[in-house]
Design a protein around this motif. Structure first.
Motif, PDB file in Angstrom:
ATOM      1  N   ARG A 288       0.803  -1.272  -0.026  1.00 19.07           N
ATOM      2  CA  ARG A 288      -0.065   0.103  -0.022  1.00 19.07           C
ATOM      3  C   ARG A 288       0.932   1.075  -0.073  1.00 19.07           C
ATOM      4  O   ARG A 288       0.588   2.216  -0.716  1.00 19.07           O
TER       5      ARG A 288
ATOM      6  N   THR B   5       1.269   3.959  -2.641  1.00 19.92           N
ATOM      7  CA  THR B   5       0.708   5.342  -2.604  1.00 19.92           C
ATOM      8  C   THR B   5       1.922   6.141  -3.076  1.00 19.92           C
ATOM      9  O   THR B   5       1.599   7.209  -3.571  1.00 19.92           O
TER      10      THR B   5
ATOM     11  N   GLU C 191       1.842   6.360  -6.736  1.00 20.24           N
ATOM     12  CA  GLU C 191       0.764   7.329  -7.150  1.00 20.24           C
ATOM     13  C   GLU C 191       1.347   8.754  -6.912  1.00 20.24           C
ATOM     14  O   GLU C 191       1.262   9.735  -7.877  1.00 20.24           O
ATOM     15  N   GLN C 192       2.095   9.072  -5.895  1.00 22.34           N
ATOM     16  CA  GLN C 192       2.701  10.413  -5.421  1.00 22.34           C
ATOM     17  C   GLN C 192       3.569  10.666  -6.524  1.00 22.34           C
ATOM     18  O   GLN C 192       3.803  11.780  -7.257  1.00 22.34           O
TER      19      GLN C 192
END
Ligand SMILES: Nc1nc2c(ncn2[C@@H]2O[C@H](COP(=O)(O)OP(=O)(O)OP(=O)(O)O)[C@@H](O)[C@H]2O)c(=O)[nH]1
Length: 582
Positions: free
Chosen positions: A224, A228, A231-232
């Protein structure tokens, strides 16, 4: 049921748990510490096997001491594995201390004062203590990746601690002392102790399950986090891309602006601001290239010098702005009649040069004639029509630019002297030749920078007068036809009068105190020039006298001496367009 049978029955389940843990360890992604859990699980299976060995036939250190120690070692490995799994530093001090004291007590209660009750109490108390420690480990310094599972396992360890404590209490309270129920043939153990085996097995199963879940939860958590982060990263990358695009757009815009500015600058450096025609510099560069071509490939190359007739009158009558419009219009007319390979330049004032590659003297003369006719037909707003005089010269392979240009210029002057509105071609031989060349060279007046006063118009006119005088001297020495020489004299007088007028206006404006006196000298020189011209016309002028007047009176005494008296007053030269009649 006797305990041996119970152990035999539960052994496959314990083995299956250990093998499952080992399989997860070898086949899946596990974190450091998981291996200790597998070892801990293996310890219990090994302990069960040792408990099954016949105690009356094998040494007691193996069947009792080592078997019991492996039960304690199982919990110690679980604790070590859990701490390592959470990334905590683990020392060996407590494990060594517990191992040494535990083995010492077991040895004592096996060999020195044998007591089954005491041994069971010791193992139960040690296990209870390490069970409690496991609870503490699991409930403090919790990593973020656990959900409920560590608390869940802590509950199991707490239950085991309670079980072990009650176990110890039971054996310590048991009267009479227990008989070893593991010696063959096996005896029935007390029910309370018998229950311990399946309970431990059940707890082991739950612990193994929670360990696998812990590993999975940590894996999911890190995935996760990585997602994240990804995605960042993608968002940042997109932001960077946008910024990069913006920066590139800015750079491109700046670049375009720079290119435009550069083009404008090079345009300014190579073109005449008023008419857009090439300037002298650009023309000389183009001429140099074309002359190279002529030398290498023998292609003909010609030059047409164009000068507007009586342009001063245009300015005087219609104003300077109208004169400018005539210059612009003239360039447009000439351009419209040239081929793309021809070049048009403004040489200065109202004089223009056309460079025509691949044209012989004859074909260039035809072009010049067409230009003359077209210009004479064109109606210029506010001014009506104008005429031009043209001089044509074909470049000779052996001559330099100055010689070629001088021949075209001389032809132009002949056109002016011959009555204007006409073309004249330059003979295909340089003007100075053979014995006359030496003579002509002797009387050439050379302009020197030291003669300059610093005022652009006056310096330009002084230079032009030098050239006029040289041309006239050449014509005299080369015995050119009388009417041509007469034309040149007229032209010289005309230009000199104009120059004197401009000079008088400039020195008066500059505050030169001798301006009136200087103007009187000018008038005297003009009168003398007119009288000489008349005498030349009637054939009573001696060439030597004319020489003397031009070289001595006009150039040496006047231009190079008398004029110098006003030089100091011209420290801040006026702009050309501010000079009256300029
Ligand atoms: N309007 C305008 N006039 C200019 C410019 N440059 C030079 N002149 C004028 O052109 C005139 C040239 O005069 P002259 O050299 O006496 O020649 P001209 O009157 O044409 O006489 P010829 O050439 O002998 O036929 C001068 O009055 C200059 O001031 C310019 O850029 N614009």
């Amino acid at each position: 049921m006797d305990i041996n049978t119970l152990i035999i029955l539960t052994l496959p389940a314990a083995l299956a748990i250990t093998l499952s843990m080992a399989t997860v360890f070898w086949t899946s992604r596990t974190y450091p510490g998981f291996g200790y859990w597998v070892i801990g699980s293996s310890c219990r299976v090994l302990a069960a096997v040792l408990f099954l060995l016949p105690r009356d036939q094998l040494p007691l250190w193996l069947t009792i001491i080592l078997a019991n120690y492996l039960l304690l070692a199982e919990i110690m490995f679980y604790r070590r594995g859990t701490l390592v799994f959470r990334g905590q530093v683990v020392g060996y001090g407590w494990e060594i201390a517990a191992s040494v004291t535990f083995i010492a007590l077991c040895v004592y209660f096996t060999y020195i004062t044998p007591s089954l009750n005491a041994r069971i109490a010791v193992i139960s108390l040690y296990c209870a203590a390490w069970n409690a420690w496991m609870v503490r480990v699991l409930l403090t310094r919790r990593p973020p990746y656990f959900g409920f599972i560590d608390r869940w396992q802590a509950g199991i360890w707490g239950g085991l601690a309670g079980l072990n404590l009650s176990h110890a209490w039971f054996v310590l309270m048991a009267v009479p002392p227990l008989t070893d129920f593991l010696i063959t043939p096996a005896l029935n153990a007390p029910v309370f102790l018998s229950l311990w085996i399946p309970l431990i097995l059940f707890a082991s199963l739950l612990i193994a399950l929670s360990q696998v879940i812990m590993n999975t939860q940590r894996l999911e958590y890190e995935l996760r986090i990585a997602q994240t982060q990804l995605e960042q990263d993608i968002i940042e990358r997109k932001c960077h891309e946008v910024e990069l695009r913006q920066a590139r757009d800015v750079a491109e815009t700046t670049n375009r602006a720079l290119q435009t500015a550069n083009t404008e600058l090079s345009q300014l450096a190579t073109t005449d601001a008023l008419t857009g025609a090439w300037n002298r510099r650009r023309l000389e560069e183009a001429a140099a290239n074309e002359m190279q071509r002529l030398k290498r490939y023998g292609q003909p190359l010609s030059l047409i010098a164009i000068d507007i007739d009586f342009f001063k009158k245009v300015n005087d009558v219609h104003g300077h702005a109208a004169g400018d419009q005539v210059l612009i219009g003239l360039v447009a007319v000439v351009r419209s009649m040239l081929r793309p390979t021809d070049s048009l330049a403004r040489w200065g004032g109202e004089e223009f040069i056309v460079l025509t590659p691949c044209e012989t003297l004859e074909s260039a003369a035809l072009i010049a004639e067409r230009l003359r006719e077209q210009i004479a037909k064109t109606v210029f707003p506010a001014v009506d029509t104008i005429t031009v005089s043209l001089g044509v010269a074909q470049c000779l392979p052996q001559e330099c630019w100055e010689q070629w240009f001088a021949r075209a210029d001389a032809a132009l002057y002949r056109a002016k002297a011959g009555g204007r509105n006409q073309i004249q071609t330059a003979p295909e031989t340089p003007p100075h030749d053979g014995s006359n060349k030496a003579a002509a060279n002797l009387v050439q007046l050379n302009w020197h920078q030291a003669y300059a006063c610093g005022h652009p118009l006056l310096d330009q006119q002084h230079r032009a007068l030098f050239e006029h005088v040289n041309r006239l001297l050449d014509a005299l020495l080369l015995s050119q036809p009388a009417d041509e020489i007469a034309g040149l004299i007229e032209l010289l007088i005309h230009d000199t009068i104009q120059h004197f007028k401009d000079e008088e206006a400039i020195i008066t404006a500059a505050g030169y105190p001798g301006a009136a006196n200087h103007a009187a000298i000018h008038r005297a020189l003009i009168d003398q020039a007119r009288s000489l011209a008349n005498r030349f016309r009637v054939g009573s002028l001696d060439t030597g006298e004319l020489f003397h007047f031009l070289a001595h009176d006009v150039i040496a005494l006047h231009l190079l001496r008398a004029d110098r008296t006003f030089f100091p007053y011209l420290v801040a030269p006026q702009r050309l367009d501010q000079i009256p009649n300029a």
